[in-house]
Scaffold this motif. Structure first.
Motif, PDB file in Angstrom:
ATOM      1  N   ILE A 263     -17.198  -1.759   5.054  1.00 25.55           N
ATOM      2  CA  ILE A 263     -17.043  -1.149   3.729  1.00 25.55           C
ATOM      3  C   ILE A 263     -15.657  -0.507   3.639  1.00 25.55           C
ATOM      4  CG2 ILE A 263     -17.955   0.592   2.136  1.00 25.55           C
ATOM      5  CD1 ILE A 263     -20.663   0.327   3.614  1.00 25.55           C
ATOM      6  N   PRO A 264     -14.848  -0.870   2.631  1.00 26.30           N
ATOM      7  CA  PRO A 264     -13.542  -0.209   2.474  1.00 26.30           C
ATOM      8  C   PRO A 264     -13.729   1.309   2.402  1.00 26.30           C
ATOM      9  CG  PRO A 264     -13.744  -2.068   0.959  1.00 26.30           C
ATOM     10  CD  PRO A 264     -15.091  -1.880   1.595  1.00 26.30           C
ATOM     11  N   ALA A 265     -12.846   2.040   3.103  1.00 26.06           N
ATOM     12  CA  ALA A 265     -13.014   3.492   3.256  1.00 26.06           C
ATOM     13  C   ALA A 265     -13.103   4.222   1.916  1.00 26.06           C
ATOM     14  CB  ALA A 265     -11.853   4.042   4.089  1.00 26.06           C
ATOM     15  N   ARG A 266     -12.426   3.693   0.895  1.00 26.48           N
ATOM     16  CA  ARG A 266     -12.410   4.435  -0.373  1.00 26.48           C
ATOM     17  C   ARG A 266     -13.690   4.283  -1.186  1.00 26.48           C
ATOM     18  NH1 ARG A 266      -9.270  -0.044  -0.841  1.00 26.48           N
ATOM     19  NH2 ARG A 266      -9.349  -1.331  -2.739  1.00 26.48           N
ATOM     20  N   LEU A 267     -14.594   3.430  -0.758  1.00 23.70           N
ATOM     21  CA  LEU A 267     -15.832   3.238  -1.517  1.00 23.70           C
ATOM     22  C   LEU A 267     -16.960   4.118  -0.983  1.00 23.70           C
ATOM     23  CD1 LEU A 267     -15.925  -0.628  -2.082  1.00 23.70           C
ATOM     24  CD2 LEU A 267     -14.911   1.165  -3.502  1.00 23.70           C
TER      25      LEU A 267
ATOM     26  N   ARG B   6     -17.203 -10.302  -0.528  1.00 21.83           N
ATOM     27  CA  ARG B   6     -16.749 -10.631  -1.878  1.00 21.83           C
ATOM     28  C   ARG B   6     -17.250  -9.608  -2.907  1.00 21.83           C
ATOM     29  NH1 ARG B   6     -15.038 -15.879  -3.038  1.00 21.83           N
ATOM     30  NH2 ARG B   6     -14.496 -16.969  -1.127  1.00 21.83           N
ATOM     31  N   LEU B   7     -18.495  -9.203  -2.774  1.00 19.00           N
ATOM     32  CA  LEU B   7     -19.047  -8.230  -3.717  1.00 19.00           C
ATOM     33  C   LEU B   7     -18.359  -6.874  -3.556  1.00 19.00           C
ATOM     34  CD1 LEU B   7     -22.872  -9.084  -3.609  1.00 19.00           C
ATOM     35  CD2 LEU B   7     -21.121 -10.004  -5.113  1.00 19.00           C
ATOM     36  N   LEU B   8     -18.081  -6.502  -2.288  1.00 17.80           N
ATOM     37  CA  LEU B   8     -17.362  -5.244  -2.030  1.00 17.80           C
ATOM     38  C   LEU B   8     -15.973  -5.277  -2.682  1.00 17.80           C
ATOM     39  CD1 LEU B   8     -18.388  -4.766   1.719  1.00 17.80           C
ATOM     40  CD2 LEU B   8     -18.897  -3.136  -0.114  1.00 17.80           C
ATOM     41  N   GLU B   9     -15.327  -6.438  -2.641  1.00 17.26           N
ATOM     42  CA  GLU B   9     -14.007  -6.606  -3.272  1.00 17.26           C
ATOM     43  C   GLU B   9     -14.090  -6.349  -4.774  1.00 17.26           C
ATOM     44  OE1 GLU B   9     -10.542  -7.905  -2.343  1.00 17.26           O
ATOM     45  OE2 GLU B   9     -11.382  -6.543  -0.864  1.00 17.26           O
ATOM     46  N   LEU B  10     -15.138  -6.864  -5.401  1.00 18.49           N
ATOM     47  CA  LEU B  10     -15.302  -6.664  -6.852  1.00 18.49           C
ATOM     48  C   LEU B  10     -15.365  -5.178  -7.191  1.00 18.49           C
ATOM     49  CD1 LEU B  10     -17.903  -9.432  -7.805  1.00 18.49           C
ATOM     50  CD2 LEU B  10     -15.530  -9.305  -8.583  1.00 18.49           C
ATOM     51  N   VAL B  11     -16.063  -4.424  -6.348  1.00 17.62           N
ATOM     52  CA  VAL B  11     -16.182  -2.982  -6.589  1.00 17.62           C
ATOM     53  C   VAL B  11     -14.855  -2.296  -6.263  1.00 17.62           C
ATOM     54  CG1 VAL B  11     -17.388  -0.858  -5.955  1.00 17.62           C
ATOM     55  CG2 VAL B  11     -18.663  -3.002  -6.139  1.00 17.62           C
ATOM     56  N   ALA B  12     -14.257  -2.676  -5.115  1.00 19.40           N
ATOM     57  CA  ALA B  12     -13.013  -2.027  -4.671  1.00 19.40           C
ATOM     58  C   ALA B  12     -11.889  -2.238  -5.679  1.00 19.40           C
ATOM     59  CB  ALA B  12     -12.604  -2.566  -3.292  1.00 19.40           C
ATOM     60  N   GLU B  13     -11.881  -3.394  -6.341  1.00 20.29           N
ATOM     61  CA  GLU B  13     -10.815  -3.686  -7.305  1.00 20.29           C
ATOM     62  C   GLU B  13     -11.177  -3.248  -8.730  1.00 20.29           C
ATOM     63  OE1 GLU B  13      -7.881  -4.455  -6.381  1.00 20.29           O
ATOM     64  OE2 GLU B  13      -8.391  -4.811  -4.290  1.00 20.29           O
TER      65      GLU B  13
END
Ligand SMILES: [Zn+2]
Ligand SMILES: [Zn+2]
Length: 371
Positions: free
Chosen positions: A157-161, A323-330
């Motif tokens: 999980i990207p740290a900022r999420l 891919r789903l995490l990317e959608l949220v992160a971006e």
């Protein structure tokens, strides 16, 4: 390899010689009997990882299990949507460290069998075989959870999420978005989404992400209709309106929609979805049906209408989650409006009651397990 739950050990934390190895978990004891109990913290074997759950949620499928409508073993820990950090890594798992925050999908494919290598990860090993957590092995409504085939299933999980931003990706979002993907929604399409529960709402979001121009959502509950607009529907219709199909036709110049998404699993919604379709259109079905499902011949053009009917089970695996995490992160997707309530794990049975009775405009319930 699929492991079956070892019930006697689970119920006796002291068999491991120490109380320190015990954790709290929601145990299914039989229909309408669920209780927080002590269970053993699992130990990872080859290719496995044990994770500490930080946030999870309750799925409609869990309600079916609790009500005895979907059979699982007594003594099983249920739940299948974990946001977590890595607690212990078994041999043969590389690229991860203890403490890494990871998201694990509801579906945990092996990544190696014929179905997986063919791209049908949800059917890993056989029918619905990718669904292991809270079905064939212990699930996520617990402090710790053993992840099989960990190398194929842990998405960092990207740290900022925050946990709240990602918890719905494990199941409802992956499932809901997949309806638009499997339905082949194209730029400028018209899409009708039947039912706006959590999965239907995610299907609405999926249709928007895929570039649908006109999204018509259909729902009987006024609060859910309101949320549906927020999530991307431009036309919101009442499911109880007897002129429903006619209204959808009117909204699409008499043609019907390019893609109709069924997100409830009932004959009436399936049939209305079919009746709303344009010739050559696709019915993308997410619902779980029971009993008999029949196809009326007139909207099916007696089988000559170039229609497609496709079904999808929640896509899983770490690449899907990434891919789903990317959608949220971006910033393409924000599902936090669907998390309407929050409970600690200790009070999860209250959360089940609220979610099951659909009181207080509940959509999804965040279950806080650890900070
Ligand atoms: Zn689920
Ligand atoms: Zn597989």
């Amino acid at each position: 390899m699929v492991q079956s739950p070892t019930l006697p050990d689970l119920r006796n934390p002291r068999t491991n010689g120490s109380r320190a190895a015990a954790m709290k978990a929601l145990i299914f004891e039989g229909p309408n009997q669920i209780r927080i109990q002590e269970a053993l913290i699992p130990t990872p074997g080859y290719g496995e990882v044990v994770i500490q759950v930080t946030l999870t949620t309750i799925c409609g499928t869990d309600l079916h299990i609790v009500r005895g409508e979907y059979p699982v073993k007594r003594g099983l820990i249920i739940g299948h949507e974990p946001v977590c950090r890595i607690h212990q890594i078994g041999p043969g798992v590389t690229g991860y460290e203890i403490g890494d925050r990871v998201l694990v999908g509801a579906i945990t494919p092996c990544g190696q069998c014929g179905f997986c290598l063919d791209g049908h990860l949800s059917q890993c090993g056989g029918p619905i075989g990718g669904w292991r957590f809270g079905n064939k092995i212990n699930g996520a409504q617990a402090e710790y959870l053993l992840v099989p085939h960990a190398q194929a299933n842990l998405a960092k999980i990207p740290a900022r999420l925050s946990d709240e931003q990602v918890v719905l990706l494990a199941d409802v979002a992956s499932t809901g978005f997949s309806a638009a993907e499997s339905g082949g929604v194209r730029l400028g399409d018209s899409v009708a989404v039947f039912a706006q529960g959590p999965i239907g709402l995610c299907a609405t979001v999926g249709a928007r992400l895929r570039g649908a121009a006109k999204i018509i959502s259909i729902e009987g509950d006024p609060f859910r209709r309101e949320i549906s607009k927020r999530m991307g529907a431009n036309i919101v219709l009442d499911a109880n309106d007897p002129a429903l199909v006619a209204d959808i036709k009117t909204a699409t110049e008499g043609q019907g929609v390019d893609v109709a998404i069924e997100a409830l699993g009932q004959q009436v919604t399936f049939e209305n979805a079919l009746r709303s379709l344009k010739l050559g259109g696709t019915l993308s079905s997410l619902g779980v049906y029971s009993g008999k499902l029949t196809i009326p011949l007139d909207p099916f053009a007696a089988g000559l209408g170039d229609h497609k009917i496709v079904t999808t089970l929640c896509p899983g695996g770490k690449e899907r989650m990434r891919r789903l995490l990317e959608l949220v992160a971006e910033g393409r997707v924000d599902l936090t409006p669907l998390l309407t309530h929050r409970f600690p794990l200790d009070r999860i049975t209250e959360a089940y009651e609220l979610f099951g009775n659909r009181t207080d405009n509940v959509l999804k319930v965040a279950i806080e397990v650890a900070k």
